[in-house]
Design an enzyme around this catalytic site. Structure first.
Site, PDB file in Angstrom:
ATOM      1  N   GLU A  25       3.973  60.467 -19.537  1.00  0.00           N
ATOM      2  CA  GLU A  25       4.262  59.605 -19.084  1.00  0.00           C
ATOM      3  C   GLU A  25       2.763  59.231 -18.222  1.00  0.00           C
ATOM      4  O   GLU A  25       2.107  60.158 -17.127  1.00  0.00           O
ATOM      5  CB  GLU A  25       4.933  58.993 -17.593  1.00  0.00           C
ATOM      6  CG  GLU A  25       6.182  58.522 -18.165  1.00  0.00           C
ATOM      7  CD  GLU A  25       7.277  58.563 -17.108  1.00  0.00           C
ATOM      8  OE1 GLU A  25       6.951  57.771 -16.072  1.00  0.00           O
ATOM      9  OE2 GLU A  25       8.981  58.725 -17.546  1.00  0.00           O
ATOM     10  N   ASP A  83      12.273  53.618 -10.662  1.00  0.00           N
ATOM     11  CA  ASP A  83      10.826  52.921 -10.514  1.00  0.00           C
ATOM     12  C   ASP A  83      11.877  51.620  -9.519  1.00  0.00           C
ATOM     13  O   ASP A  83      10.856  51.604  -8.920  1.00  0.00           O
ATOM     14  CB  ASP A  83      11.048  52.263 -11.919  1.00  0.00           C
ATOM     15  CG  ASP A  83      10.715  53.350 -12.990  1.00  0.00           C
ATOM     16  OD1 ASP A  83      10.098  53.944 -12.418  1.00  0.00           O
ATOM     17  OD2 ASP A  83      10.521  52.841 -14.581  1.00  0.00           O
TER      18      ASP A  83
HETATM   19 ZN    ZN Z   1       9.887  53.710 -15.699  1.00  0.00          ZN
END
Ligand code: ZN
Length: 131
Positions: A25, A83
């Site tokens: 990521e 998130d």
């Molecule tokens: Zn995420």
């Protein structure tokens, strides 16, 4: 600050970095100039981990940002619990990029995790004041 959109070059940069980093990521903070998102502040040390890029954003020093951006390793661009926690913490524009990291594979969310429209703008950087 009302955000008019994101500069196409900035979005392309995000997509390229996301693709380059995959399956790891990538995460960063978004910064604006004159109401247009033109800067991505990359998270330091992104090479060290593949799952907690978002969590690491919490540890960024208190930098003024209009939102965040991060990539997901797969096709799913829905925000995770982590998130959403991050979204509520900083800014109102949060981009999640997913595979295959093209101009269609990103979604912008507001601080509540709701999908919002973020226009892509062709910004001329030259002659645009103090860019
Ligand atoms: Zn995420």
């Amino acid at each position: 600050m009302k955000i008019k959109g994101i500069a196409r070059d900035t979005l392309n940069f995000i997509l390229e970095v996301s693709k380059f980093m995959a399956p790891q990521e990538f995460a960063g903070l978004l910064q604006e100039k004159n109401g247009i998102i033109t800067e991505v502040l990359l998270l330091p040390g992104t090479e060290s981990s593949n799952t907690n890029a978002v969590l690491k954003l919490y540890m960024m020093p208190n930098i003024k940002a209009v939102g965040s951006v991060h990539s997901h390793p797969g096709l799913n661009r829905s925000p995770s619990q982590a998130d959403r926690r991050l979204f509520s913490k900083t800014g109102n524009y949060h981009i999640i990029v997913g595979r295959p990291y093209d101009t269609q594979s990103w979604t912008c969310y507001d601080r509540g995790g709701k999908i919002i429209e973020l226009p892509v703008l062709d910004v001329k950087f030259e002659g645009y004041g103090d860019f």
